[in-house]
Design a protein around this motif. Sequence first.
Motif, mmCIF file in Angstrom:
data_model
loop_
_atom_site.group_PDB
_atom_site.id
_atom_site.type_symbol
_atom_site.label_atom_id
_atom_site.label_comp_id
_atom_site.label_asym_id
_atom_site.label_seq_id
_atom_site.Cartn_x
_atom_site.Cartn_y
_atom_site.Cartn_z
ATOM 1 N N ALA A 18 0.620 -1.565 0.269
ATOM 2 C CA ALA A 18 0.208 0.140 0.082
ATOM 3 C C ALA A 18 0.891 0.697 0.147
ATOM 4 C CB ALA A 18 -1.144 0.318 0.854
ATOM 5 N N SER A 19 2.102 1.007 0.557
ATOM 6 C CA SER A 19 2.465 2.392 1.215
ATOM 7 C C SER A 19 3.982 2.990 -0.392
ATOM 8 C CB SER A 19 3.907 2.223 1.723
ATOM 9 O OG SER A 19 4.875 1.287 1.207
ATOM 10 N N VAL A 63 -6.066 3.303 -0.416
ATOM 11 C CA VAL A 63 -5.459 2.081 -0.680
ATOM 12 C C VAL A 63 -6.078 1.113 0.466
ATOM 13 C CG1 VAL A 63 -3.690 0.440 -1.201
ATOM 14 C CG2 VAL A 63 -3.299 2.561 -2.170
ATOM 15 N N ASN A 64 -6.563 -0.704 -0.575
ATOM 16 C CA ASN A 64 -7.387 -1.223 0.779
ATOM 17 C C ASN A 64 -6.293 -2.513 0.478
ATOM 18 O OD1 ASN A 64 -8.912 -2.922 1.459
ATOM 19 N ND2 ASN A 64 -11.055 -2.170 0.697
ATOM 20 N N ASN A 65 -6.135 -2.441 1.489
ATOM 21 C CA ASN A 65 -5.255 -3.738 0.888
ATOM 22 C C ASN A 65 -6.029 -4.905 1.911
ATOM 23 O OD1 ASN A 65 -3.289 -3.913 -1.388
ATOM 24 N ND2 ASN A 65 -1.974 -3.230 0.102
ATOM 25 N N THR A 66 -7.305 -4.862 2.267
ATOM 26 C CA THR A 66 -7.373 -6.012 3.639
ATOM 27 C C THR A 66 -6.993 -7.783 3.078
ATOM 28 O OG1 THR A 66 -9.535 -6.008 2.889
ATOM 29 C CG2 THR A 66 -8.605 -4.430 4.359
ATOM 30 N N GLY A 68 -5.299 -7.616 7.696
ATOM 31 C CA GLY A 68 -4.726 -6.373 6.551
ATOM 32 C C GLY A 68 -5.057 -5.047 6.907
ATOM 33 N N VAL A 69 -4.720 -3.830 6.165
ATOM 34 C CA VAL A 69 -4.906 -2.465 6.214
ATOM 35 C C VAL A 69 -5.870 -1.661 5.559
ATOM 36 C CG1 VAL A 69 -1.987 -2.784 7.504
ATOM 37 C CG2 VAL A 69 -2.295 -2.381 5.093
#
Length: 211
Positions: A112-113, A185-188, A173-174
């Motif tokens: 995501a970063s 950013v949806n990184n779940t 996730g995050v």
Amino acid sequence: MSLDTVVEDIREEARARAEDIRDEGEARAEEIESAAEADADETLENAEQEIERETEQLREQRLSSAKLEAKQKRLEARRDVLGDVREQVEDELAALEGDTREELTRELLEAASTEFDDSEALGASDRSSGQSPQEGGDDVSVYGRADDRELIESILDDYDGYEYAGERDCLGGVVVESDQSRVRVNNTFDSVLEDVWEDNLREISNQLFEQ
């Protein structure tokens, strides 16, 4: 010739004529009756054929309806099975813990970063050396599952300008956001699973149902 003889001749002629008329009538009646019977037989045969056609059509309609219903039931059963498999995978993802959960969370945060400016995330050289990223980037909010708060906060110690901002209803996730750069950013685990599931749904179905 006497009158009696003439009268008798006339009577005989009348009787003969009457016989002829009767015979003709009977013959005509037989013809009419025969024709009527033939018409009746044809009508009956046509009716039987029509009944057979209608019966066959009805049979085909019912058979087609039964096949469609059976197909729908099979599809519903398969959807139920796929739903159960999906739910089982979700349960297993939610139950991940320890090093496995930490590693996945780190990878998802790192991925995501990269969507943010270099000033918002660890540079490649900083990450390889274990140093903190350069300061000066936008403030970045990170959201995650409530049970993962401590884990996420410990990971965020390696990121300047990143902070845990609250809970998200997810398996893990995050979700990473920045108001300044307007990036989200949806990184779940949920989003990753959705992508993998959609990409491999046909293969999963084939394996489950041996198509």
